[in-house]
Design a protein around this motif. Structure first.
Motif, short mmCIF file in Angstrom:
data_model
loop_
_atom_site.label_atom_id
_atom_site.label_comp_id
_atom_site.label_asym_id
_atom_site.label_seq_id
_atom_site.Cartn_x
_atom_site.Cartn_y
_atom_site.Cartn_z
N GLU A 105 0.81 -1.21 0.00
CA GLU A 105 0.00 0.00 0.00
C GLU A 105 0.85 1.26 0.00
OE1 GLU A 105 0.73 -1.88 2.44
OE2 GLU A 105 1.27 -0.59 4.12
N ARG A 106 2.16 1.13 0.15
CA ARG A 106 3.02 2.32 0.25
C ARG A 106 3.87 2.45 -1.01
NH1 ARG A 106 3.35 4.10 5.47
NH2 ARG A 106 5.31 5.15 5.08
N PRO A 107 3.76 3.56 -1.73
CA PRO A 107 4.67 3.77 -2.87
C PRO A 107 6.12 3.69 -2.39
CG PRO A 107 2.96 5.46 -2.82
CD PRO A 107 2.84 4.68 -1.55
N ALA A 108 6.98 3.13 -3.23
CA ALA A 108 8.39 3.01 -2.86
C ALA A 108 9.22 3.96 -3.72
CB ALA A 108 8.86 1.57 -3.07
N ILE A 109 10.07 4.74 -3.05
CA ILE A 109 10.98 5.66 -3.74
C ILE A 109 12.39 5.12 -3.58
CG2 ILE A 109 11.85 8.02 -3.83
CD1 ILE A 109 9.24 8.92 -2.46
N PHE A 110 13.07 4.94 -4.69
CA PHE A 110 14.44 4.43 -4.68
C PHE A 110 15.37 5.58 -5.09
CE2 PHE A 110 11.54 1.06 -5.66
CZ PHE A 110 11.95 0.01 -4.86
N ILE A 111 16.35 5.87 -4.26
CA ILE A 111 17.29 6.95 -4.58
C ILE A 111 18.68 6.35 -4.65
CG2 ILE A 111 18.16 9.20 -3.90
CD1 ILE A 111 15.64 9.59 -2.22
N ALA A 112 19.25 6.36 -5.84
CA ALA A 112 20.57 5.77 -6.07
C ALA A 112 21.56 6.86 -6.46
CB ALA A 112 20.50 4.72 -7.18
N GLY A 113 22.78 6.74 -5.94
CA GLY A 113 23.87 7.61 -6.38
C GLY A 113 24.96 6.75 -6.98
N GLY A 114 25.32 6.99 -8.24
CA GLY A 114 26.40 6.23 -8.89
C GLY A 114 26.12 4.74 -8.90
N THR A 115 27.12 3.95 -8.44
CA THR A 115 26.93 2.49 -8.41
C THR A 115 26.03 2.05 -7.25
OG1 THR A 115 29.09 2.39 -7.35
CG2 THR A 115 28.98 1.72 -9.65
N GLY A 116 25.51 2.99 -6.50
CA GLY A 116 24.43 2.67 -5.57
C GLY A 116 23.22 2.17 -6.32
N PHE A 117 23.25 2.29 -7.63
CA PHE A 117 22.20 1.73 -8.48
C PHE A 117 22.16 0.19 -8.36
CE2 PHE A 117 21.11 0.12 -12.82
CZ PHE A 117 19.77 0.52 -12.84
N ALA A 118 23.32 -0.43 -8.07
CA ALA A 118 23.42 -1.90 -8.17
C ALA A 118 22.38 -2.64 -7.30
CB ALA A 118 24.84 -2.34 -7.84
N PRO A 119 22.30 -2.38 -6.00
CA PRO A 119 21.33 -3.16 -5.21
C PRO A 119 19.89 -2.81 -5.57
CG PRO A 119 22.31 -1.42 -3.87
CD PRO A 119 23.08 -1.45 -5.16
N ILE A 120 19.66 -1.58 -6.00
CA ILE A 120 18.31 -1.18 -6.41
C ILE A 120 17.95 -1.88 -7.72
CG2 ILE A 120 17.00 0.82 -7.26
CD1 ILE A 120 18.37 2.43 -4.99
N ARG A 121 18.92 -2.04 -8.58
CA ARG A 121 18.71 -2.82 -9.82
C ARG A 121 18.22 -4.23 -9.47
NH1 ARG A 121 22.07 -6.38 -13.00
NH2 ARG A 121 22.26 -5.80 -15.20
N ALA A 122 18.89 -4.87 -8.49
CA ALA A 122 18.48 -6.22 -8.09
C ALA A 122 17.06 -6.22 -7.54
CB ALA A 122 19.45 -6.77 -7.04
N MET A 123 16.76 -5.24 -6.69
CA MET A 123 15.41 -5.15 -6.11
C MET A 123 14.35 -4.97 -7.20
SD MET A 123 15.48 -2.53 -2.98
CE MET A 123 16.47 -2.71 -1.55
#
Ligand code: FES
Length: 342
Positions: free
Chosen positions: A197-215
């Motif tokens: 029920e809660r929108p999810a906001i993903f904030i990545a900086g640089g290669t911080g994209f990697a774990p968010i990519r997996a998610m």
């Protein structure tokens, strides 16, 4: 533990985390030194004392009743609200060899690795978690897994090269094909919470994209329907090393909204998108984010700034998820080359 029938005893001088792990409870953790925030949990009742500086815990998180279980000792009977990992042992931390199957430079400073783990036993983890690469002298380097669990037991990583003799320099310039590393994991408490029920906001900086990519790969494949807002910040457009992939997600999945943000677009970029620091764009788009969950991944300065500024927009500390580690900036002295990894 809150909302469960689990009870356990914490010995004098023992951290709550160590007591839970001693009993085999699958509590998420990472550094065990107060630096990553992976063991954050809410103390519902009772009192804990942080015996060392819990540097991954902000004052507002403390005020909200959160504690770092790796640093917390019990000073009374406690009720602690922890989201456990799988209780069947699937996510148990273990060490395994990892053969480098693919090493590909995917931007001017990012190398993409595919590691083959032993096929005999699945290496299960939650998308968003990380592993440590182990060195002979006991030191370790932490890297997020950039892919969801796969049937063939391969994991991907995205490593950013920083000047000055970093581990990634070794990986790019010297590591032989098919090198065998030793990794330990899965680690960390960074994974997508079940809160449809809660929108999810993903904030990545640089290669911080990697774990968010997996998610996101995992969430989209599962048919996740909640709104997913991906913000990816970088200096210039060539730093958004998988920009096309993120744009494709935006085209393929109506609930995925992708906003790239550049802090220093290059003259030749012809950039017409958002500019500034990535979390500032989120503040502009979500002046009230009290109903959202926020997932942060990137340099510590990004995590700290986003936590601070989004708290002013109503973001609740217990709905803010991150593993704050500084792997992107560590250097790799000559005598630690992983030819030496066990
Ligand atoms: S495991 Fe407690 S802060 Fe990292």
């Amino acid at each position: 533990m809150a909302n469960s029938d689990i009870e356990f005893t914490v010995e004098d001088g023992e951290s709550v985390l160590d007591a839970a792990l001693r009993l085999g409870l699958p509590v998420p953790y990472g550094c065990k030194t107060g630096g990553c925030g992976a063991c954050r949990a809410r103390v519902v009742e009772g009192t804990v004392e942080h015996v060392h500086d819990p540097r991954a815990l902000s004052n507002s998180e403390r005020d909200a009743g959160l504690a770092l279980l790796c640093q917390a000792e019990a000073r009374s009977d406690l009720t602690v609200d922890v989201q456990l990992l799988a209780r069947d042992g699937r996510h148990k931390v273990r060490s395994v060899p990892a053969r480098v199957d693919v090493k590909e430079r995917i931007s001017h400073d990012v190398v993409h690795l595919v590691l083959q783990l032993p096929k005999a036993r699945p290496f299960d983890y939650l998308p968003g978690q990380y592993v440590d690469i182990l060195l002979r002298d006991g030191r370790r380097r932490s890297f997020s897994i950039a892919s969801p669990p796969s049937a063939d037991n391969r994991i991907e990583m995205q490593l950013r090269h920083v000047p000055g003799g970093s581990f990634v320099s070794y990986v790019i310039n010297e590591m032989p094909d098919c090198a065998v590393l030793r990794i330990q994991g899965p680690l960390g408490g960074f994974y997508l919470r079940d809160a449809p029920e809660r929108p999810a906001i993903f904030i990545a900086g640089g290669t911080g994209f990697a774990p968010i990519r997996a998610m996101l790969m995992d969430a989209l494949a599962r048919g996740e329907t909640r709104p997913l807002h991906l913000y990816w910040g970088a200096r210039a457009s060539h730093d958004l090393y998988e920009h096309e992939l993120a744009e494709q997600w935006g085209r393929d999945y109506p609930n995925l909204h992708y906003t790239p943000v550049l802090s220093e677009p290059a003259d030749g970029d012809g950039w017409t998108g958002a500019t500034g620091f990535v979390h500032e764009q989120v503040v502009r788009d979500f002046p009230d984010c009290s109903g959202c969950d926020v997932y942060l991944s990137g340099p510590p300065v990004l995590v700290e700034s986003a936590k601070r500024d989004l708290a002013d927009c109503g973001l609740r500390p217990e709905r803010t998820f991150y593993d704050a580690f500084e792997y992107a900036f560590v250097t790799w002295p000559e005598d630690e080359r992983p030819g030496a990894a066990r």
